[in-house]
Design a protein around this motif. Sequence first.
Motif, PDB file in Angstrom:
ATOM      1  N   LYS A  67       7.745  -6.089 -16.771  1.00 61.21           N
ATOM      2  CA  LYS A  67       8.969  -5.987 -15.986  1.00 61.21           C
ATOM      3  C   LYS A  67       8.943  -7.011 -14.850  1.00 61.21           C
ATOM      4  O   LYS A  67       7.868  -7.389 -14.384  1.00 61.21           O
ATOM      5  N   PRO A  68      10.118  -7.493 -14.407  1.00 63.90           N
ATOM      6  CA  PRO A  68      10.141  -8.449 -13.306  1.00 63.90           C
ATOM      7  C   PRO A  68       9.444  -7.884 -12.070  1.00 63.90           C
ATOM      8  O   PRO A  68       9.528  -6.697 -11.789  1.00 63.90           O
ATOM      9  N   ARG A  69       8.748  -8.754 -11.357  1.00 62.23           N
ATOM     10  CA  ARG A  69       8.047  -8.324 -10.167  1.00 62.23           C
ATOM     11  C   ARG A  69       9.039  -7.880  -9.104  1.00 62.23           C
ATOM     12  O   ARG A  69      10.140  -8.400  -8.997  1.00 62.23           O
ATOM     13  N   CYS A  70       8.642  -6.902  -8.314  1.00 61.60           N
ATOM     14  CA  CYS A  70       9.519  -6.370  -7.281  1.00 61.60           C
ATOM     15  C   CYS A  70       9.797  -7.428  -6.225  1.00 61.60           C
ATOM     16  O   CYS A  70       8.989  -8.321  -5.975  1.00 61.60           O
ATOM     17  N   ILE A  71      10.947  -7.319  -5.584  1.00 63.08           N
ATOM     18  CA  ILE A  71      11.287  -8.210  -4.480  1.00 63.08           C
ATOM     19  C   ILE A  71      10.260  -8.013  -3.380  1.00 63.08           C
ATOM     20  O   ILE A  71       9.971  -6.884  -2.977  1.00 63.08           O
ATOM     21  N   PRO A  72       9.672  -9.092  -2.864  1.00 62.45           N
ATOM     22  CA  PRO A  72       8.636  -8.938  -1.841  1.00 62.45           C
ATOM     23  C   PRO A  72       9.228  -8.467  -0.518  1.00 62.45           C
ATOM     24  O   PRO A  72      10.387  -8.706  -0.209  1.00 62.45           O
ATOM     25  N   ARG A  73       8.388  -7.803   0.264  1.00 66.19           N
ATOM     26  CA  ARG A  73       8.804  -7.341   1.591  1.00 66.19           C
ATOM     27  C   ARG A  73       7.824  -7.855   2.635  1.00 66.19           C
ATOM     28  O   ARG A  73       6.625  -7.976   2.365  1.00 66.19           O
ATOM     29  N   ILE A  74       8.338  -8.169   3.795  1.00 64.76           N
ATOM     30  CA  ILE A  74       7.489  -8.613   4.890  1.00 64.76           C
ATOM     31  C   ILE A  74       7.733  -7.734   6.111  1.00 64.76           C
ATOM     32  O   ILE A  74       8.681  -6.950   6.147  1.00 64.76           O
ATOM     33  N   LEU A  75       6.866  -7.876   7.106  1.00 61.98           N
ATOM     34  CA  LEU A  75       6.931  -7.088   8.339  1.00 61.98           C
ATOM     35  C   LEU A  75       6.955  -5.589   8.022  1.00 61.98           C
ATOM     36  O   LEU A  75       7.689  -4.813   8.634  1.00 61.98           O
ATOM     37  N   VAL A  76       6.142  -5.204   7.048  1.00 62.46           N
ATOM     38  CA  VAL A  76       6.154  -3.821   6.561  1.00 62.46           C
ATOM     39  C   VAL A  76       5.361  -2.920   7.505  1.00 62.46           C
ATOM     40  O   VAL A  76       4.269  -3.257   7.946  1.00 62.46           O
ATOM     41  N   ARG A  77       5.923  -1.766   7.797  1.00 61.72           N
ATOM     42  CA  ARG A  77       5.216  -0.719   8.541  1.00 61.72           C
ATOM     43  C   ARG A  77       5.032   0.463   7.592  1.00 61.72           C
ATOM     44  O   ARG A  77       5.989   0.910   6.959  1.00 61.72           O
ATOM     45  N   ARG A  78       3.798   0.956   7.501  1.00 63.06           N
ATOM     46  CA  ARG A  78       3.511   2.085   6.609  1.00 63.06           C
ATOM     47  C   ARG A  78       3.246   3.348   7.420  1.00 63.06           C
ATOM     48  O   ARG A  78       2.441   3.349   8.348  1.00 63.06           O
ATOM     49  N   PHE A  79       3.939   4.422   7.043  1.00 65.62           N
ATOM     50  CA  PHE A  79       3.718   5.733   7.641  1.00 65.62           C
ATOM     51  C   PHE A  79       3.028   6.608   6.606  1.00 65.62           C
ATOM     52  O   PHE A  79       3.589   6.879   5.540  1.00 65.62           O
ATOM     53  N   ALA A  80       1.811   7.037   6.896  1.00 66.54           N
ATOM     54  CA  ALA A  80       1.080   7.919   5.983  1.00 66.54           C
ATOM     55  C   ALA A  80       1.693   9.309   6.028  1.00 66.54           C
ATOM     56  O   ALA A  80       2.004   9.835   7.103  1.00 66.54           O
ATOM     57  N   LEU A  81       1.882   9.911   4.864  1.00 71.40           N
ATOM     58  CA  LEU A  81       2.454  11.258   4.783  1.00 71.40           C
ATOM     59  C   LEU A  81       1.384  12.318   4.556  1.00 71.40           C
ATOM     60  O   LEU A  81       1.668  13.513   4.668  1.00 71.40           O
ATOM     61  N   THR A  82       0.177  11.886   4.220  1.00 70.55           N
ATOM     62  CA  THR A  82      -0.953  12.801   4.042  1.00 70.55           C
ATOM     63  C   THR A  82      -2.159  12.222   4.757  1.00 70.55           C
ATOM     64  O   THR A  82      -2.201  11.033   5.079  1.00 70.55           O
ATOM     65  N   ARG A  83      -3.162  13.047   4.983  1.00 70.62           N
ATOM     66  CA  ARG A  83      -4.358  12.586   5.699  1.00 70.62           C
ATOM     67  C   ARG A  83      -5.076  11.471   4.969  1.00 70.62           C
ATOM     68  O   ARG A  83      -5.668  10.579   5.578  1.00 70.62           O
ATOM     69  N   THR A  84      -5.026  11.501   3.663  1.00 65.12           N
ATOM     70  CA  THR A  84      -5.700  10.476   2.869  1.00 65.12           C
ATOM     71  C   THR A  84      -4.793   9.279   2.588  1.00 65.12           C
ATOM     72  O   THR A  84      -5.201   8.344   1.912  1.00 65.12           O
ATOM     73  N   ALA A  85      -3.553   9.340   3.108  1.00 63.63           N
ATOM     74  CA  ALA A  85      -2.566   8.272   2.880  1.00 63.63           C
ATOM     75  C   ALA A  85      -2.233   8.118   1.402  1.00 63.63           C
ATOM     76  O   ALA A  85      -1.787   7.061   0.957  1.00 63.63           O
ATOM     77  N   TYR A  86      -2.463   9.185   0.631  1.00 69.03           N
ATOM     78  CA  TYR A  86      -2.125   9.145  -0.799  1.00 69.03           C
ATOM     79  C   TYR A  86      -0.619   8.994  -0.980  1.00 69.03           C
ATOM     80  O   TYR A  86      -0.157   8.298  -1.876  1.00 69.03           O
ATOM     81  N   LYS A  87       0.148   9.659  -0.124  1.00 73.94           N
ATOM     82  CA  LYS A  87       1.600   9.502  -0.116  1.00 73.94           C
ATOM     83  C   LYS A  87       1.984   8.745   1.147  1.00 73.94           C
ATOM     84  O   LYS A  87       1.369   8.931   2.209  1.00 73.94           O
ATOM     85  N   TYR A  88       3.000   7.918   1.044  1.00 74.59           N
ATOM     86  CA  TYR A  88       3.365   7.098   2.198  1.00 74.59           C
ATOM     87  C   TYR A  88       4.863   6.784   2.198  1.00 74.59           C
ATOM     88  O   TYR A  88       5.554   6.916   1.180  1.00 74.59           O
ATOM     89  N   LEU A  89       5.334   6.343   3.343  1.00 75.40           N
ATOM     90  CA  LEU A  89       6.683   5.805   3.482  1.00 75.40           C
ATOM     91  C   LEU A  89       6.544   4.414   4.080  1.00 75.40           C
ATOM     92  O   LEU A  89       5.995   4.244   5.173  1.00 75.40           O
ATOM     93  N   ASP A  90       7.015   3.410   3.344  1.00 69.86           N
ATOM     94  CA  ASP A  90       7.012   2.029   3.821  1.00 69.86           C
ATOM     95  C   ASP A  90       8.411   1.645   4.272  1.00 69.86           C
ATOM     96  O   ASP A  90       9.403   2.010   3.624  1.00 69.86           O
ATOM     97  N   ILE A  91       8.494   0.862   5.351  1.00 74.61           N
ATOM     98  CA  ILE A  91       9.765   0.282   5.754  1.00 74.61           C
ATOM     99  C   ILE A  91       9.510  -1.184   6.072  1.00 74.61           C
ATOM    100  O   ILE A  91       8.548  -1.517   6.775  1.00 74.61           O
ATOM    101  N   GLY A  92      10.317  -2.058   5.497  1.00 78.52           N
ATOM    102  CA  GLY A  92      10.116  -3.486   5.697  1.00 78.52           C
ATOM    103  C   GLY A  92      11.351  -4.265   5.303  1.00 78.52           C
ATOM    104  O   GLY A  92      12.364  -3.698   4.882  1.00 78.52           O
TER     105      GLY A  92
END
Length: 239
Positions: A46-71
Motif C-alpha cells: 500500500k502507498p506509504r502514509c503521508i509523513p508528519r513533522i513536529l509530532v507530539r505523542r501523548f501516551a494513553l497507557t503506562r507502557t505507551a502501548y496506546k497513544y495519541l499523536d498530533i502533528g
Amino acid sequence: MYSPEESTSNSCKRMNYYVPRDEIKPCKKPRDEIKSYKKPCNLYGKPRCIPRILVRRFALTRTAYKYLDIGISVGVTSYVELHLGDNRGNQIVLSIDTWESLMLKRVDVEQLVQTPNHAPIWIYDLSIEIVKIHNASIMKLTLRDSCLYMKPSTIFFLFELEHCVNHEYLKLCKNINAVNESFDRLVVNLQGNMFGAEKDDAIKILRDVYDKTSVIDCELLAYAVDELLSETLRRGDVF
C-alpha cells in the motif's frame, strides 16, 4: 487483534496557507525524458502514509502501548492531524472535527460502558461500541476500514487530554505557514538543480541548501524527501 494493553476553535481547521508560485514555468523536457518515480510502498504493497513533522505523542497507557499523536501532515498544502494508534501498527486518523465531537461525548461513552447491549455511538464516520473479548468489556473504535481496541479506562484517560491536545493543536496551526514556506523553498531548489527523479541526488541537493537551524527544515529532510521529490516532478524544472 486485541491485546490486553493498549475544543478548540474551528477557525484553525485545515488552515492551508500555501499559494502556488506564479513564476513556475512548465517543464521544458519531454515527459518521456523524465524518469518515472513511484512513491514507496509499505510491506503490504500500500502507498506509504503521508509523513508528519513536529509530532507530539501523548501516551494513553503506562507502557505507551496506546497513544495519541498530533502533528503536521506534509504536502503541497499541510494540515494538522490526530492519530490514535498502538505499537502493533493499528491506527485511526481523526480530523479536528471528530476530535472535538468526541470530547463532547464523554457522558454518552460512560453510558455505553454501563449499559449492556447499548447501540454504538456514531461521531461522523467513527463508531464506538462495546465488544466482549475473553469475558472483558472492550471498546472498539472503527473508522472506515480501520479499527482499534481499547479498555474503557484508556478511553476515559483520553478525555483527560482534551485541553493538552487543544493547546498543541493551536500551536501547530501557527506553524503551518512556516512549513508550507519551507516545503516550497526546498522544492524550488530541487527544480533548479535536478534533471530527473533520483532520490539520492535529491537528498544531496537538500543537504546543501536546508537551514540546519530550523527544526522544520530538519524534519522535512528527515521525513518528507519523497513528497518534496514528487512535488518537484509535478512542477517540472525551472530554467
